[in-house]
Design a protein around this motif. Structure first.
Motif, PDB file in Angstrom:
ATOM      1  N   LEU A 131      78.264  25.570  84.035  1.00 33.42           N
ATOM      2  CA  LEU A 131      79.470  24.808  83.697  1.00 33.42           C
ATOM      3  C   LEU A 131      79.194  23.692  82.701  1.00 33.42           C
ATOM      4  O   LEU A 131      80.041  23.383  81.850  1.00 33.42           O
ATOM      5  N   TYR A 179      85.851  25.510  83.270  1.00 35.27           N
ATOM      6  CA  TYR A 179      85.645  26.652  84.164  1.00 35.27           C
ATOM      7  C   TYR A 179      86.096  27.944  83.494  1.00 35.27           C
ATOM      8  O   TYR A 179      85.482  29.004  83.688  1.00 35.27           O
ATOM      9  N   SER A 180      87.167  27.876  82.712  1.00 37.06           N
ATOM     10  CA  SER A 180      87.654  29.059  82.002  1.00 37.06           C
ATOM     11  C   SER A 180      86.606  29.562  81.013  1.00 37.06           C
ATOM     12  O   SER A 180      86.340  30.768  80.921  1.00 37.06           O
ATOM     13  N   LEU A 183      83.735  31.102  82.850  1.00 40.00           N
ATOM     14  CA  LEU A 183      84.082  32.434  83.331  1.00 40.00           C
ATOM     15  C   LEU A 183      83.925  33.469  82.212  1.00 40.00           C
ATOM     16  O   LEU A 183      83.447  34.583  82.439  1.00 40.00           O
ATOM     17  N   ALA A 206      86.026  29.339  89.549  1.00 42.55           N
ATOM     18  CA  ALA A 206      86.448  29.555  88.161  1.00 42.55           C
ATOM     19  C   ALA A 206      87.734  30.382  88.105  1.00 42.55           C
ATOM     20  O   ALA A 206      88.627  30.115  87.290  1.00 42.55           O
TER      21      ALA A 206
END
Length: 373
Positions: A131, A179-180, A183, A206
């Motif tokens: 992250l 988080y996007s 991912l 996520a």
């Protein structure tokens, strides 16, 4: 006294509160020892307090910070002028508008709502290697463990001052975007060794972040249009929250099967249907469109029709329906129609009462036909 002890005291002590919620005293005693009431119990306690005429507000659940840790001085802290709760899945995140104009979330609420836990330190989640490359500088934990984007504020509680740590919603959105991005890297890691994969736990967080980011984007556009057109002054107070809950829901049953039998019984009586309500005529579908979907917010009705969910086994209709996000208003509306229908003798009478209830005007068309000789 900590926040949990203050709440327990308002209900008359540990034994009294345990009796009200149907739990052992040890459960309530653990809350007192821990200093906080689990978020999953907030709604239930607020409901009991309302029924028992006990003064309890959402802000009362926020942990009370130690006076020695209140820096800067109390008088210089930003203070909340408005507060409420925002539902994310099954969790409630306390939210505030400060006298500075900032909109903020409670830090504890963010951890509970986004991470899906009943506690924990945000800094531990932000230290995740996958992250960190995607976080803005003010969300990166410093060497001493502090996160620059976080700050303390006065929650505006009456009678005694309470304090909480908050995060501005703009920084919360940055966290969701991080988080996007993490991912996306996770999905690319199978073909690109420079990308870092997420653990199963991190992947779950996520996914929640991406869903909330997408839902917030949809609701945000609705809010902007409402503001530009002035419709914000006419829509229901909780219209946007209902939309958010509906956008977040992904696994609900087909709506037609959630309608309780009493609705079909009333439709059968008012239309003089002689057959079984379980083999109902197709034109009742038009009644559902008119009296149920037709009186809901148009956007919500459209979403409900286009997102027919899959069945969930092992639950009764009532158990399933009452447990879904965003269906509270739909459920209330269905039973309101049932109650109104039970007081009517004909379907035209029900239509008339519904129109009067929702301020709709009847329009009668005149049709001219040639005279037959």
């Amino acid at each position: 006294m900590n926040s949990a002890e203050k709440i327990i005291d308002r209900f008359g002590g540990q034994s009294a509160l345990a009796g009200l919620i149907g739990k052992r005293q040890s459960t309530v005693g653990y809350w007192a020892k821990k200093g906080t009431v689990p978020v999953s119990w907030h709604g239930k306690l607020l409901e009991i307090a309302k029924n028992q005429a006990i003064d309890l507000q959402p802000v009362d659940f926020i942990p009370i910070d130690d006076e020695k840790n209140l820096l800067p001085a109390e008088s210089s802290l930003p203070k909340a002028t408005h507060w409420g709760e925002l539902t994310i899945g099954e969790k409630e995140i306390p939210c505030y508008v400060l006298n500075t104009g900032d909109r903020v979330f409670s830090l504890k609420g963010v951890v509970v709502g986004l991470m899906g836990t009943d506690g924990g330190q945000l800094v531990e989640y932000l230290k995740v290697r996958a992250l960190q490359p995607h976080l803005p500088s003010d969300l990166l934990p410093a060497e001493n463990g502090e996160i620059p984007a976080l700050f303390k504020f006065d929650t505006g509680g009456e009678g005694f001052t309470k304090y909480a740590v908050g995060i501005k919603i703009e920084r919360f959105n940055e966290l969701l975007r991080a988080y996007s991005s993490a991912l996306l890297d996770h999905h690319l890691s199978a073909h690109d060794s420079t990308k870092i994969a997420l653990t199963d736990r991190q992947l779950q967080i996520a996914t929640t972040a991406v869903r909330f980011l997408q839902a917030s984007s949809d609701v945000g556009l609705v809010a902007l249009v409402d503001e530009a057109t002035g419709y914000q002054y006419e829509r229901a107070e909780d219209a946007l929250r209902i939309k958010l809950k509906l956008y977040l829901e992904e696994d609900m049953r087909k709506w037609e099967k959630t309608f309780p039998d009493p609705l079909w019984n009333e439709f059968g009586r008012l239309t003089n249907w002689k057959g079984s309500v379980h083999h109902r005529p197709k034109y009742w579908g038009k009644l559902v469109m008119e009296l149920i979907y037709g009186y809901l917010d148009a956007d919500v009705a459209k979403w409900l029709k286009e997102n027919a969910p899959k069945p969930i086994r092992g639950q009764s209709y009532h158990q399933w329906l009452s447990g879904q996000y965003g269906l509270k208003k739909l459920t209330e509306h269905i039973w309101m129609v049932i109650g109104m229908a039970s007081a009517c003798q004909t379907m035209p009478e029900l239509r008339q009462r519904m129109a009067e209830r929702y301020g709709r005007t009847q329009v009668q068309m005149t049709l001219y036909l040639p005279v037959q000789h």
